[in-house]
Design an enzyme around this catalytic site. Structure first.
Site, short mmCIF file in Angstrom:
data_model
loop_
_atom_site.label_atom_id
_atom_site.label_comp_id
_atom_site.label_asym_id
_atom_site.label_seq_id
_atom_site.Cartn_x
_atom_site.Cartn_y
_atom_site.Cartn_z
CD GLU A 51 -1.81 -2.32 1.66
OE1 GLU A 51 -0.62 -2.57 1.97
OE2 GLU A 51 -2.72 -3.14 1.80
CG PHE A 113 -9.45 -9.61 11.23
CD1 PHE A 113 -8.19 -9.99 11.67
CD2 PHE A 113 -9.73 -9.67 9.88
CE1 PHE A 113 -7.22 -10.42 10.78
CE2 PHE A 113 -8.76 -10.10 8.97
CZ PHE A 113 -7.51 -10.47 9.43
CD GLN A 114 -7.17 -7.20 7.45
OE1 GLN A 114 -8.09 -6.95 6.70
NE2 GLN A 114 -6.01 -7.70 7.02
CE LYS A 163 -17.04 -6.48 3.45
NZ LYS A 163 -16.45 -7.79 3.75
CG MET A 481 22.99 12.11 2.47
SD MET A 481 24.12 13.21 1.58
CE MET A 481 23.08 13.79 0.25
#
Lengths: 583, 187
Positions: A51, A113-114, A163, A481
């Site tokens: 993502e 969940f999630q 949802k 760097m």
């Protein structure tokens, strides 16, 4: 009014907002939206492999087109993975709409969940965000989200959609009927302040335009106005990392980039100028160096659409709040109407002074016939791709600064880099986003091997969607760097700054079905680069370069612009005292 | 450095009023912020203060326009002039924020705070507490044989003063609302 499910509303709203591409990754809490995406063909969905990459790709898309980028992620880990991209877009003012799924409203707060508190987590890293609890509000909120993302100082917004809200039905609101709220930032500049700016320009002996990402964000017209203003006045111009391309690198008035790794002539001109015109830049600490000694002799004009940028770091005499394009047009018209006056004598002396600084040739480096110098690699890349329909993204580190120094940009929206946040792993997905928007263009990601590994999984995306992005990796087997700073600041103790157990990049490319090219001999470089350009498909170019090259010139942190380190001057422990505490 | 005299209101958030911008003097300002009463708006404002390291001396919030879904947040903050200007600009650019008023610089304002003080004691101390409350025009809103709850309204300084006096007389608990403020006059 048409009734439809929340999921269909999302797709309809995106279509109505002109979205053609969404970068995303499915999951449980966005399944209804993915089901709608499956049943249509107007919006293309690009399936990323992480993502974070979805958001960076949307950034690359947005930056290279000037449109709003769009990403779709699921709840919980999908949303938390998007946080780096959101923060990156906020720092660099990139317009994005990120849609995230959420657990159903009746489960919010239950540690489902999630589940994650997505609006809570993303509140400080978005311009604004919304949790939509009622399908009846959904289309209106999405239209508002696009309005906020693109208005004023652009930025990322997030809409969190539970949802059950996706499943439920309600009436759809069209964009025209949406409440775009009171959020209407001022775009025209104050006439009195603009008059004061023009007065300063008319008499200035040592003026300079200091331009930034705001010129690019304002749109192509702003770049055009800037060019007209500069060619009419004959003032020199420098730019921040974010503003490269607003004024063409081949232009006569171009001094090159300024700042920590900017050009000597640009930084010295900033230090010695008597009138500074900041156009859409924000006096970032990479630019100012030591604030107390920043351009001590100048009167400063600051054009910015964000009132909070004014006087945040550097107090200015003439603040102008407004859109760069509008303000430049107002100022240009006024300057013409008042007789196109400039201080010719002053300017002549000023350019003579600049010519002296240019003679220092601050980008010089020691060439080699046995090993590829990273600067040389970029010079060849520039020479061999000049004039092509080219977009360049970068990762973050030495290679990024060298790319900014050695590649020339003739137009805005051609240069995609993570400036404010400095996100390693940005460049590869950004190149994917740019290539999706410009299928026939040459899109090159100039990378370091360490940054590139951070989002290397996106090779899968590039292959799946036939995106011929060129991954030009300057491989020094170091976090260059970091290593440079350890040399300058920490007595050459190179703690954890080398890349061990690197993959064989050629085999890695082949494992994904792409082309791999390795080059280590300067004599072979041109042919290898041409092979990369000609190959119709993704390429990983493993360019083995000098391992301990330092990126110069450099203003050591905590120092003023006129205290630059040049080519061979670098010594160990060059950063000391209070500067050592700075980043 | 010549300060530009921009007409007041022409560029509302420009940081230029006439005091020295870079002064180190800490100033105390009362800000009235009119916001959409949407979920998370208070978290947004508080997050801005904590995220950017600004001070909050007092903060009150309540819906003031039910139909328009508007809330008024009154914030008392301290900072240098530059920080105060930054706070106002940062608040002003937030999407749900309609208006930011700096009551400290925009003419005169009235500031009031309400506090409840529970004082427990018997005998002479109890009588003295009642006497002091009377001097401060505090009301008794609850009483038992061993305690009073006083209600006092006034500036924060007045509430502080009464609390200091009540402490040796048996002050056990204090609840304060924080500052509410309005500009004086018709506008």
């Amino acid at each position: 009014m048409t009734k439809m499910t929340g999921a269909r509303m999302v797709v309809q709203a995106l279509k109505d907002q002109g979205v053609e591409v969404v970068f995303g990754y499915p999951g449980g809490a966005v399944l209804p939206i993915y089901d709608e995406i499956f049943q249509q063909s107007d919006i293309q969905h690009i399936l990323v492999r992480h993502e974070q990459a979805a958001v960076h790709a949307a950034e690359g898309y947005a930056r290279s087109t000037g449109k709003v980028g769009c990403a779709l992620v699921t709840s919980g880990p999908g949303a938390t993975n998007a946080v780096t991209g959101l923060t990156d877009a906020l720092m660099d003012s990139i317009p994005l709409v990120v849609l995230s799924g959420q657990v159903p409203t009746f489960m919010i707060g239950n540690d489902a969940f999630q589940e994650a508190d997505t609006v809570g987590i993303t509140r400080p890293c978005t311009k604004h965000n919304w949790l939509v609890k009622d399908t009846a509000d959904l289309s209106n909120v999405i239209h508002q989200a696009f309005h906020v993302a693109r208005s004023g100082r652009p930025g990322p917004v997030l809409v969190d959609i539970p949802k059950d809200v996706q499943f439920a039905s309600a009436a759809y609101t069209e964009p025209k009927k949406a409440r775009t709220s009171h959020y209407q930032p001022k775009v025209k500049g104050d006439a009195e302040a603009i008059e004061r700016m023009v007065e300063l320009m008319e008499t200035a002996e040592r003026p300079i335009f200091y331009t930034g990402g705001g010129v690019i964000n304002s749109g192509p017209a702003a770049s055009q106005l800037l060019r007209e203003f500069i060619s009419a006045t004959g003032f020199p111009v420098t730019s921040t990392l974010m503003g490269l391309g607003a004024y063409p690198a081949s232009g006569e008035a171009w001094l090159g980039m300024l700042g920590m790794h900017g050009l000597y002539e640009a930084n010295l001109a900033m230090h010695d100028c008597d009138v500074m015109i900041n156009v859409g830049a924000r006096f970032d600490d990479r630019i100012t160096g030591r604030v107390q000694d920043f351009s001590p002799k100048s009167q400063k004009v600051h054009i910015d659409i964000d009132p909070s940028s004014i006087n945040k770091v550097i107090p200015v005499e003439v603040p102008i709040i407004g859109d760069v394009g509008h303000v430049l047009e107002q100022a240009l018209n006024l300057w013409k109407a008042r007789g196109r006056k400039v201080n010719r004598d002053g300017l002549k002396k000023w350019w003579a002074k600049i010519a002296e600084w240019r003679k220092v040739d601050c980008l010089r480096y020691k060439g080699s016939e046995t090993v590829i110098k990273p600067q040389y690699a970029l010079q060849r890349l520039e020479a061999l791709t000049k004039g092509m329909d080219r977009y360049v993204s970068t990762e973050v580190g030495q290679h990024q600064m060298w790319a900014a120094q050695f590649l020339g940009f003739e137009d805005p929206n051609r240069w995609l880099t993570s400036g404010g946040l400095g996100t390693m792993g940005y460049g590869f997905p950004a190149s994917i986003g740019a290539q999706v928007a410009h299928r026939d263009a040459l899109v090159i990601n100039v990378a370091g091997e360490a940054s590139w590994l951070m989002n290397m999984q996106e090779m899968g995306t590039a292959m799946q969607f036939g995106l011929p992005v060129k991954q030009f990796i300057l491989n020094n087997e170091r976090l260059g760097m970091v290593r440079q700073w350890q040399q300058l600041l920490h007595g050459e103790r190179y703690s954890q700054s080398w890349s061990e157990a690197l993959p064989d990049f050629v085999k890695l490319a082949e494992a994904f079905g792409a082309k791999g090219i390795q080059c280590k001999d300067p004599a072979d470089l041109d042919d290898a680069i041409m092979e990369m350009i000609r190959y119709d498909g993704p390429v990983i170019f493993d360019c083995l370069v000098e391992k301990h090259e330092n990126c110069l010139p450099m203003i050591p942190s905590g120092e003023a612009h006129n205290k630059m380190l040049l080519g061979d001057a670098v010594a160990t422990n060059a950063i000391q005292g209070k500067g050592a505490a700075l980043v | 450095m010549s300060a530009l005299q921009i007409k007041k209101g022409s560029s509302k958030h420009s940081a230029y009023d006439l005091r020295s911008h870079m002064s180190d003097v800490m100033e105390r300002h009362t800000l009235a912020v009119l916001v959409d009463n949407e979920s998370g708006v208070l978290a947004r404002v508080i997050g801005l203060f904590s995220g950017r390291g600004y001070n909050i001396d007092s903060l009150t919030v309540a819906e003031v326009d039910h139909q328009g879904h508007r809330s008024r947040i009154t914030i008392v903050t301290t900072g240098t002039p530059q920080v105060i200007e930054q706070i106002k600009a940062q608040l002003g650019r937030m999407v749900p924020v309609h208006d930011v008023h700096d009551l400290t610089v925009e003419g005169q304002a009235v500031e009031r705070e309400l506090a409840l003080l529970k004082v427990a004691g018997t005998g002479e101390k109890r009588v003295e507490a009642l006497r002091l409350a009377d001097i401060f025009r505090a009301k008794v809103v609850d009483t038992s044989l061993e305690s009073f709850v006083f209600e006092i309204t006034g500036t924060s300084e007045k509430v502080d003063a009464l609390a200091d006096l009540m402490r040796p007389l048996g002050l056990v608990e204090i609840a304060r609302t924080g500052v509410a403020a309005l500009s004086r006059g018709a506008a």
